[in-house]
Write a protein that holds these residues in place. Sequence first.
Motif, PDB file in Angstrom:
ATOM      1  N   LYS A  63       0.836  -1.210   0.000  1.00 44.32           N
ATOM      2  CA  LYS A  63       0.000   0.000   0.000  1.00 44.32           C
ATOM      3  C   LYS A  63       0.865   1.252   0.000  1.00 44.32           C
ATOM      4  O   LYS A  63       0.616   2.191  -0.761  1.00 44.32           O
ATOM      5  CB  LYS A  63      -0.914   0.022   1.225  1.00 44.32           C
ATOM      6  CG  LYS A  63      -2.070  -0.922   1.152  1.00 44.32           C
ATOM      7  CD  LYS A  63      -2.904  -0.804   2.405  1.00 44.32           C
ATOM      8  CE  LYS A  63      -3.861  -1.966   2.533  1.00 44.32           C
ATOM      9  NZ  LYS A  63      -4.555  -1.934   3.820  1.00 44.32           N
ATOM     10  N   ILE A  64       1.866   1.271   0.863  1.00 49.11           N
ATOM     11  CA  ILE A  64       2.746   2.438   0.948  1.00 49.11           C
ATOM     12  C   ILE A  64       3.461   2.657  -0.375  1.00 49.11           C
ATOM     13  O   ILE A  64       3.609   3.785  -0.840  1.00 49.11           O
ATOM     14  CB  ILE A  64       3.782   2.257   2.085  1.00 49.11           C
ATOM     15  CG1 ILE A  64       3.081   2.248   3.431  1.00 49.11           C
ATOM     16  CG2 ILE A  64       4.847   3.349   2.041  1.00 49.11           C
ATOM     17  CD1 ILE A  64       3.967   1.786   4.581  1.00 49.11           C
ATOM     18  N   ARG A  80      14.203  -0.308  -5.209  1.00 50.92           N
ATOM     19  CA  ARG A  80      13.956   1.134  -5.156  1.00 50.92           C
ATOM     20  C   ARG A  80      14.846   1.802  -4.114  1.00 50.92           C
ATOM     21  O   ARG A  80      15.391   2.882  -4.360  1.00 50.92           O
ATOM     22  CB  ARG A  80      12.490   1.415  -4.858  1.00 50.92           C
ATOM     23  CG  ARG A  80      11.580   1.102  -6.035  1.00 50.92           C
ATOM     24  CD  ARG A  80      10.130   1.366  -5.703  1.00 50.92           C
ATOM     25  NE  ARG A  80       9.269   1.092  -6.844  1.00 50.92           N
ATOM     26  CZ  ARG A  80       7.949   1.181  -6.806  1.00 50.92           C
ATOM     27  NH1 ARG A  80       7.330   1.545  -5.683  1.00 50.92           N
ATOM     28  NH2 ARG A  80       7.234   0.922  -7.880  1.00 50.92           N
ATOM     29  N   ALA A  81      14.982   1.167  -2.958  1.00 45.03           N
ATOM     30  CA  ALA A  81      15.805   1.750  -1.896  1.00 45.03           C
ATOM     31  C   ALA A  81      17.263   1.835  -2.331  1.00 45.03           C
ATOM     32  O   ALA A  81      17.901   2.886  -2.184  1.00 45.03           O
ATOM     33  CB  ALA A  81      15.666   0.938  -0.615  1.00 45.03           C
ATOM     34  N   PHE A  82      17.803   0.768  -2.884  1.00 40.61           N
ATOM     35  CA  PHE A  82      19.203   0.790  -3.306  1.00 40.61           C
ATOM     36  C   PHE A  82      19.423   1.732  -4.480  1.00 40.61           C
ATOM     37  O   PHE A  82      20.450   2.406  -4.543  1.00 40.61           O
ATOM     38  CB  PHE A  82      19.711  -0.619  -3.628  1.00 40.61           C
ATOM     39  CG  PHE A  82      20.378  -1.260  -2.457  1.00 40.61           C
ATOM     40  CD1 PHE A  82      21.728  -1.099  -2.238  1.00 40.61           C
ATOM     41  CD2 PHE A  82      19.647  -1.998  -1.547  1.00 40.61           C
ATOM     42  CE1 PHE A  82      22.358  -1.672  -1.135  1.00 40.61           C
ATOM     43  CE2 PHE A  82      20.248  -2.568  -0.447  1.00 40.61           C
ATOM     44  CZ  PHE A  82      21.605  -2.403  -0.244  1.00 40.61           C
ATOM     45  N   ASN A  83      18.475   1.800  -5.397  1.00 37.57           N
ATOM     46  CA  ASN A  83      18.600   2.760  -6.492  1.00 37.57           C
ATOM     47  C   ASN A  83      18.599   4.182  -5.950  1.00 37.57           C
ATOM     48  O   ASN A  83      19.355   5.030  -6.420  1.00 37.57           O
ATOM     49  CB  ASN A  83      17.482   2.573  -7.519  1.00 37.57           C
ATOM     50  CG  ASN A  83      17.665   1.337  -8.365  1.00 37.57           C
ATOM     51  OD1 ASN A  83      18.768   0.813  -8.487  1.00 37.57           O
ATOM     52  ND2 ASN A  83      16.587   0.853  -8.945  1.00 37.57           N
ATOM     53  N   GLY A  84      17.768   4.446  -4.948  1.00 39.53           N
ATOM     54  CA  GLY A  84      17.724   5.770  -4.332  1.00 39.53           C
ATOM     55  C   GLY A  84      19.008   6.116  -3.606  1.00 39.53           C
ATOM     56  O   GLY A  84      19.493   7.252  -3.672  1.00 39.53           O
ATOM     57  N   SER A  87      21.804   6.649  -6.319  1.00 31.34           N
ATOM     58  CA  SER A  87      21.643   7.888  -7.091  1.00 31.34           C
ATOM     59  C   SER A  87      21.818   9.143  -6.238  1.00 31.34           C
ATOM     60  O   SER A  87      21.911  10.237  -6.776  1.00 31.34           O
ATOM     61  CB  SER A  87      20.258   7.920  -7.741  1.00 31.34           C
ATOM     62  OG  SER A  87      19.250   8.110  -6.746  1.00 31.34           O
ATOM     63  N   GLY A  88      21.826   8.965  -4.919  1.00 34.89           N
ATOM     64  CA  GLY A  88      21.930  10.111  -4.029  1.00 34.89           C
ATOM     65  C   GLY A  88      20.588  10.711  -3.661  1.00 34.89           C
ATOM     66  O   GLY A  88      20.522  11.698  -2.928  1.00 34.89           O
ATOM     67  N   ARG A  89      19.502  10.141  -4.147  1.00 33.12           N
ATOM     68  CA  ARG A  89      18.170  10.653  -3.802  1.00 33.12           C
ATOM     69  C   ARG A  89      17.816  10.364  -2.353  1.00 33.12           C
ATOM     70  O   ARG A  89      17.001  11.065  -1.777  1.00 33.12           O
ATOM     71  CB  ARG A  89      17.109  10.040  -4.723  1.00 33.12           C
ATOM     72  CG  ARG A  89      17.198  10.584  -6.142  1.00 33.12           C
ATOM     73  CD  ARG A  89      16.024  10.156  -6.995  1.00 33.12           C
ATOM     74  NE  ARG A  89      14.790  10.681  -6.441  1.00 33.12           N
ATOM     75  CZ  ARG A  89      13.617  10.063  -6.569  1.00 33.12           C
ATOM     76  NH1 ARG A  89      13.516   8.920  -7.212  1.00 33.12           N
ATOM     77  NH2 ARG A  89      12.512  10.602  -6.051  1.00 33.12           N
ATOM     78  N   ILE A  90      18.392   9.320  -1.771  1.00 30.68           N
ATOM     79  CA  ILE A  90      18.177   9.016  -0.356  1.00 30.68           C
ATOM     80  C   ILE A  90      19.470   9.348   0.379  1.00 30.68           C
ATOM     81  O   ILE A  90      20.496   8.709   0.161  1.00 30.68           O
ATOM     82  CB  ILE A  90      17.808   7.530  -0.131  1.00 30.68           C
ATOM     83  CG1 ILE A  90      16.484   7.194  -0.813  1.00 30.68           C
ATOM     84  CG2 ILE A  90      17.727   7.235   1.367  1.00 30.68           C
ATOM     85  CD1 ILE A  90      16.092   5.724  -0.708  1.00 30.68           C
ATOM     86  N   PHE A 102      12.345   9.782   1.380  1.00 36.32           N
ATOM     87  CA  PHE A 102      12.536   8.330   1.406  1.00 36.32           C
ATOM     88  C   PHE A 102      11.257   7.640   0.928  1.00 36.32           C
ATOM     89  O   PHE A 102      11.308   6.730   0.085  1.00 36.32           O
ATOM     90  CB  PHE A 102      12.912   7.884   2.819  1.00 36.32           C
ATOM     91  CG  PHE A 102      13.104   6.406   2.956  1.00 36.32           C
ATOM     92  CD1 PHE A 102      14.333   5.835   2.692  1.00 36.32           C
ATOM     93  CD2 PHE A 102      12.066   5.586   3.368  1.00 36.32           C
ATOM     94  CE1 PHE A 102      14.529   4.464   2.831  1.00 36.32           C
ATOM     95  CE2 PHE A 102      12.256   4.230   3.503  1.00 36.32           C
ATOM     96  CZ  PHE A 102      13.481   3.668   3.232  1.00 36.32           C
ATOM     97  N   ILE A 103      10.123   8.080   1.460  1.00 37.60           N
ATOM     98  CA  ILE A 103       8.842   7.480   1.083  1.00 37.60           C
ATOM     99  C   ILE A 103       8.597   7.652  -0.414  1.00 37.60           C
ATOM    100  O   ILE A 103       8.200   6.699  -1.103  1.00 37.60           O
ATOM    101  CB  ILE A 103       7.682   8.114   1.884  1.00 37.60           C
ATOM    102  CG1 ILE A 103       7.872   7.923   3.387  1.00 37.60           C
ATOM    103  CG2 ILE A 103       6.330   7.551   1.415  1.00 37.60           C
ATOM    104  CD1 ILE A 103       7.935   6.499   3.855  1.00 37.60           C
ATOM    105  N   ARG A 104       8.849   8.846  -0.951  1.00 34.81           N
ATOM    106  CA  ARG A 104       8.649   9.080  -2.393  1.00 34.81           C
ATOM    107  C   ARG A 104       9.511   8.130  -3.223  1.00 34.81           C
ATOM    108  O   ARG A 104       9.058   7.602  -4.240  1.00 34.81           O
ATOM    109  CB  ARG A 104       8.963  10.530  -2.749  1.00 34.81           C
ATOM    110  CG  ARG A 104       7.856  11.503  -2.355  1.00 34.81           C
ATOM    111  CD  ARG A 104       8.077  12.879  -2.955  1.00 34.81           C
ATOM    112  NE  ARG A 104       9.284  13.531  -2.486  1.00 34.81           N
ATOM    113  CZ  ARG A 104       9.380  14.254  -1.380  1.00 34.81           C
ATOM    114  NH1 ARG A 104       8.328  14.409  -0.596  1.00 34.81           N
ATOM    115  NH2 ARG A 104      10.528  14.813  -1.043  1.00 34.81           N
ATOM    116  N   VAL A 105      10.738   7.923  -2.795  1.00 34.79           N
ATOM    117  CA  VAL A 105      11.639   7.044  -3.555  1.00 34.79           C
ATOM    118  C   VAL A 105      11.126   5.610  -3.534  1.00 34.79           C
ATOM    119  O   VAL A 105      11.079   4.960  -4.586  1.00 34.79           O
ATOM    120  CB  VAL A 105      13.093   7.128  -3.021  1.00 34.79           C
ATOM    121  CG1 VAL A 105      13.967   6.055  -3.661  1.00 34.79           C
ATOM    122  CG2 VAL A 105      13.669   8.513  -3.291  1.00 34.79           C
TER     123      VAL A 105
END
Length: 109
Positions: A63-64, A80-84, A87-90, A102-105
């Motif tokens: 759901k999240i 998704r977490a590792f890609n974030g 990439s430096g997004r997280i 973090f949630i958006r990523v």
Amino acid sequence: MRLMSIIAVVSVAVFAAGCVSETSYNRAQEIVRGSPAAKRDGVNKCYAGARRASPARKAEMAKIMNVSPRRDVARIYCQRAFNGVASGRITYDDFRTQSPRFIRVIQGR
């Protein structure tokens, strides 16, 4: 908040450690940024931990993350977490606090 605790539990699997220092995070980030093999290994280790979550937790994570519970939620989360991270997004703070970024990523946005 229950959802945040679920995210926190699964997030721990990202680096297979309960407590990650900023220095360790930055080192791991640089490694996965520069080495596709290391990132793949990290995703696989994350997945090994995250797939053991209960069906109820996986359904809440689905759901999240805006994915069907029929999909491989643990694998998608880890990718998704590792890609974030790579990439430096997280950032470290995003990782530590499960920030809105973090949630958006992990939602794939």
